[in-house]
Motif scaffolding. Structure first.
Motif, PDB file in Angstrom:
ATOM      1  N   GLU A 256       0.837  -1.195   0.000  1.00 37.38           N
ATOM      2  CA  GLU A 256       0.000   0.000   0.000  1.00 37.38           C
ATOM      3  C   GLU A 256       0.875   1.249   0.000  1.00 37.38           C
ATOM      4  OE1 GLU A 256      -3.023  -0.077   3.058  1.00 37.38           O
ATOM      5  OE2 GLU A 256      -3.195  -2.243   2.886  1.00 37.38           O
TER       6      GLU A 256
ATOM      7  N   THR B  22      -8.844   2.356  -3.775  1.00 36.25           N
ATOM      8  CA  THR B  22      -7.656   1.649  -3.307  1.00 36.25           C
ATOM      9  C   THR B  22      -6.568   2.590  -2.819  1.00 36.25           C
ATOM     10  OG1 THR B  22      -5.985   0.006  -3.921  1.00 36.25           O
ATOM     11  CG2 THR B  22      -6.651   1.541  -5.643  1.00 36.25           C
ATOM     12  N   ASN B  23      -5.751   2.059  -1.910  1.00 39.86           N
ATOM     13  CA  ASN B  23      -4.542   2.744  -1.445  1.00 39.86           C
ATOM     14  C   ASN B  23      -3.297   1.995  -1.897  1.00 39.86           C
ATOM     15  OD1 ASN B  23      -5.068   5.141  -0.073  1.00 39.86           O
ATOM     16  ND2 ASN B  23      -5.708   4.077   1.771  1.00 39.86           N
ATOM     17  N   LEU B  24      -3.432   1.050  -2.828  1.00 38.17           N
ATOM     18  CA  LEU B  24      -2.276   0.298  -3.297  1.00 38.17           C
ATOM     19  C   LEU B  24      -1.349   1.196  -4.112  1.00 38.17           C
ATOM     20  CD1 LEU B  24      -3.827  -3.078  -4.547  1.00 38.17           C
ATOM     21  CD2 LEU B  24      -2.876  -2.536  -2.299  1.00 38.17           C
TER      22      LEU B  24
END
Length: 199
Positions: A38, A116-118
């Motif tokens: 992340e 998302t925080n990827l």
């Protein structure tokens, strides 16, 4: 060859590209998703996370996945209600990712429910594991946004006016609703109630 157009339960136009997965494909995708790197949070983001819980309607897909293997199957990858016109004998896939048109010409699509925080490289690696997206060109990568909203039950009257100043009305996402229809509807309610007050 891998995806198909359909709307859930055949309601409305077949506006979504549906990207089905078998159990084995889903398991590989799921394991990659929950172990992907992340993006590092900045200090101000870390402070916000201490104060606020993740807003359920905008939860990062990797956070949702970490709640359990089947969580996504009851959320954004829900396979029910989608009939593949090419294979009517298939009653239900194990998982289905839906793509929604992003532009009028149908040259760009977004992954439905994939906040998302990827890290960007991880998004490319993990989301390319979806069979229909194996060779996809990613034009933009996902980033999380922070929703700002007021404590409506405490601050607003039933007509969306401010309790401390009934001449001020609120509508839209700031009232705590989530979604286009809900946001537009709350704005209409606030507008109609304001018009009724003025008249």
């Amino acid at each position: 060859d891998v995806a198909f157009f359909a709307s859930r339960y055949d309601k409305g136009d077949a506006d979504y590209i549906n990207c089905p997965m078998t159990r084995e494909q889903y398991d590989a995708f799921y394991n990659a998703l929950i172990t992907a790197k992340e993006a590092e949070l900045k200090d101000f983001d870390r402070e916000m996370q201490k104060e606020l819980k993740v807003f359920e309607g905008c939860m990062p897909v990797e956070v949702m996945a970490k709640r359990g293997r089947d969580t996504l199957l009851f959320g954004p990858l829900k396979p029910v209600g989608l009939n593949d016109p090419r294979h009517p004998e298939v009653k239900c896939y194990h998982a289905v990712v839906q793509l929604r048109r992003e532009d009028a010409s149908g040259t760009m699509y977004n992954l439905v429910g994939f906040q998302t925080n990827l890290k960007f490289g991880e998004q490319k690696r993990v989301f390319s594991m979806i069979p229909a997206l194996k060779n996809a060109e990613f034009l933009r990568y996902g980033v999380m946004h922070r929703n700002t909203f007021i404590d409506s039950p405490r601050l607003l009257n039933g007509d969306f006016s401010l309790r401390s100043n009934p001449l001020i009305f609120f509508g839209g996402q700031i009232t705590g609703v989530e979604g286009y229809i809900e946001s537009a509807s709350s704005g209409m309610v606030a507008g109609i109630n304001m018009a009724n007050m003025l008249l």
